[in-house]
Every structure is written in structure tokens, then in C-alpha cells.
Design a protein around this motif. Structure first.
Motif, PDB file in Angstrom:
ATOM      1  N   ILE A  13       2.288  -4.441 -49.242  1.00  0.00           N
ATOM      2  CA  ILE A  13       0.859  -4.501 -48.923  1.00  0.00           C
ATOM      3  C   ILE A  13       0.035  -4.384 -50.202  1.00  0.00           C
ATOM      4  CG2 ILE A  13      -1.002  -3.408 -47.620  1.00  0.00           C
ATOM      5  CD1 ILE A  13       1.096  -2.337 -45.704  1.00  0.00           C
ATOM      6  N   ILE A  14       0.432  -3.440 -51.074  1.00  0.00           N
ATOM      7  CA  ILE A  14      -0.302  -3.221 -52.325  1.00  0.00           C
ATOM      8  C   ILE A  14      -0.194  -4.442 -53.228  1.00  0.00           C
ATOM      9  CG2 ILE A  14      -0.424  -1.787 -54.390  1.00  0.00           C
ATOM     10  CD1 ILE A  14       0.660   0.528 -52.685  1.00  0.00           C
ATOM     11  N   LEU A  15       1.025  -4.991 -53.346  1.00  0.00           N
ATOM     12  CA  LEU A  15       1.223  -6.156 -54.207  1.00  0.00           C
ATOM     13  C   LEU A  15       0.439  -7.357 -53.698  1.00  0.00           C
ATOM     14  CD1 LEU A  15       5.049  -5.901 -54.969  1.00  0.00           C
ATOM     15  CD2 LEU A  15       3.139  -5.348 -56.485  1.00  0.00           C
ATOM     16  N   LYS A  16       0.416  -7.543 -52.374  1.00  0.00           N
ATOM     17  CA  LYS A  16      -0.328  -8.665 -51.806  1.00  0.00           C
ATOM     18  C   LYS A  16      -1.826  -8.499 -52.050  1.00  0.00           C
ATOM     19  CE  LYS A  16       1.340 -10.366 -48.118  1.00  0.00           C
ATOM     20  NZ  LYS A  16       1.757 -10.582 -46.696  1.00  0.00           N
ATOM     21  N   ALA A  17      -2.320  -7.246 -51.915  1.00  0.00           N
ATOM     22  CA  ALA A  17      -3.742  -6.991 -52.154  1.00  0.00           C
ATOM     23  C   ALA A  17      -4.098  -7.238 -53.613  1.00  0.00           C
ATOM     24  CB  ALA A  17      -4.083  -5.562 -51.753  1.00  0.00           C
TER      25      ALA A  17
END
Length: 259
Positions: free
Chosen positions: A246-250
Motif C-alpha cells: 500500500i505504501i509503495l503504491k501510494a
């Protein structure tokens, strides 16, 4: 005399459809209300039986019954556990400890995880059938922030589902209901529930496996064990791992918008 022609009456098909939907929705609300009422009655009637004192007083009888009828004990235990979770009754932690007490850490943890997953799946299906499909469709049609939230959940379903299962701060019944209300696929819910609750269930099952000695000393089990660093840090590490996509996608999306 020529026949009088009255203006044609236009049927409000939207209104009729809306009325039909509202009428067809009543059975769903009635069943959900009945489930909530049964859960309330069960919580009141069983509150004196789902306690550590009751388990301590009946421990010898439970062990004797298990030794005489292992399969019957397992089926009764699993059935009670499923009902507790499906109706969100108080006593899920006690049930997990009882699984360890009766069946040891292993295969007790397998019995606990399986029963909890079945109960959670039942609650998920009931919530989705009653409200989830309509709410998910309404969120899909909505615009602005609501739609963005729904889209964010849809893009990161696996990670989000694992995250809410691993974080001890998220109540179990909340983690069962929220996915149903946002249109999560059933198979994803089942897989992430089964795998995601293993770490916490393993801790409480192992505590339950030692209840015999605890009761013999006249003590109560230490349920704060899960918050000790040696226990909570690995669980938080798994939570961080689940949140990483989720963090990497954001971060990737933010980088693309700035270019």
C-alpha cells in the motif's frame, strides 16, 4: 357522443422499482434484526457460562469427556466457537484459550483458526446479503471522497485485509463486517482471515495449553502476554509487511503526479 379520451397515465417505473426494492429489502432487515436479537439473548443467557471461573470449575469434566469422546468434544467445541464468532458474542478469547486447554497448542491452533474462520465467514455473508451489496453499489455510484476511498480499498484488498487481521487494535467483529460492506470478494476474505489470524491465535492457544497449571495454582491467565515485546514486535512486523504494498503504491502514485 364521442368517447372522452383521458390523458394517458404515465407509470413511474423508477418509483415502482424503488418500491419493489424497498419491499424486497424488508426480509433482509428482518433476518438481520432476528440475528441481532438472538446475539443479544445469547450474550445475556450465556454470560455466566463463558467465563474463566466456569472453565476452571468444569476443567476435570471437560478433560474426562475429551478423553472418552475426542471427536464429539471437537465437534461441540467447534460448533460453540463458530456461534460465538458468527454472532459476535463475548467469549471468543476464552474459546481460543479453551481450544489450547483441550487440544494443546497443536492441533488446537488449527481447530481454533478453522472455527473462527467459519464463524467469521458466516457473519460476512450475512452482512453482505443484508446490507453489503447495496452499500458497495452505492459507494461505487458515489463520487468524490467516497468513491476514492472505495477505489483505494479495491486496489489494495489483499494488503488491507491482511493488515486489519494482523493489527491487534482492530476488533475481530469489525474486521468481519467492514469487508462485507465494501464489496470484498468472499474467497479473499476467507484466505486472509484464515492466514491473518494465525499469529494471534497461536499466542492465545499456547496460553490455553498451560491453563491446567494456572488453574492448579489458583491463578488467572495473563492475557497481556500478546503485548509483550517478544510477541507484539513480530506481529507488528508482519503488519508492516502487509502494509508495504500500500505504501509503495501510494509513493509511486505521488511520484507520477509530480512528474
Amino acid at each position: 357522443m364521442s368517447p372522452t379520451h383521458e390523458p394517458p397515465v404515465r407509470e413511474d417505473t423508477n418509483g415502482a422499482a424503488s418500491t419493489d426494492r424497498e419491499t424486497s429489502g424488508w426480509p433482509r432487515f428482518a433476518i438481520l434484526g432476528a440475528i441481532a436479537l438472538l446475539a443479544l439473548l445469547a450474550a445475556v443467557l450465556l454470560r455466566d457460562h463463558l467465563t474463566f471461573d466456569a472453565l476452571a470449575e468444569n476443567r476435570e469434566r471437560l478433560i474426562a469427556f475429551r478423553d472418552a469422546n475426542y471427536i464429539g468434544t471437537l465437534l461441540a467445541f467447534a460448533g460453540i466457537y463458530v456461534v460465538i464468532v458468527a454472532f459476535s458474542l463475548p467469549g471468543a478469547t476464552l474459546a481460543t484459550l479453551t481450544g489450547g486447554f483441550l487440544f494443546a497448542t497443536f492441533p488446537g491452533v488449527l481447530y481454533n483458526v478453522t472455527a473462527a474462520t467459519i464463524g467469521a465467514s458466516g457473519l460476512f455473508l450475512a452482512a453482505r446479503w443484508g446490507l453489503g451489496e447495496r452499500l458497495a453499489a452505492r459507494m461505487e455510484r458515489a463520487g468524490g471522497a467516497v468513491r476514492r476511498i472505495k477505489a483505494g480499498i479495491d486496489e489494495n484488498q489483499w494488503s488491507m485485509l491482511f493488515l486489519i487481521r494482523l493489527l491487534p487494535a482492530v476488533p475481530f467483529f469489525v474486521a468481519n463486517l467492514v469487508p462485507a460492506l465494501v464489496g470484498v470478494a468472499f474467497h479473499r476474505f476467507v484466505v486472509t482471515t484464515f492466514l491473518g489470524i494465525i499469529p494471534g491465535t497461536l499466542v492465545f492457544t499456547s496460553v490455553g495449553a498451560g491453563l491446567g497449571g494456572v488453574f492448579a495454582r489458583g491463578e488467572m491467565p495473563d492475557l497481556g502476554l500478546i503485548f509483550e515485546p517478544r510477541i507484539i514486535l513480530p506481529i507488528l512486523g508482519l503488519s508492516a509487511l502487509a502494509a508495504l504494498p500500500i505504501i509503495l503504491k501510494a509513493l509511486r502514485g505521488r511520484k507520477e503526479t509530480t512528474l
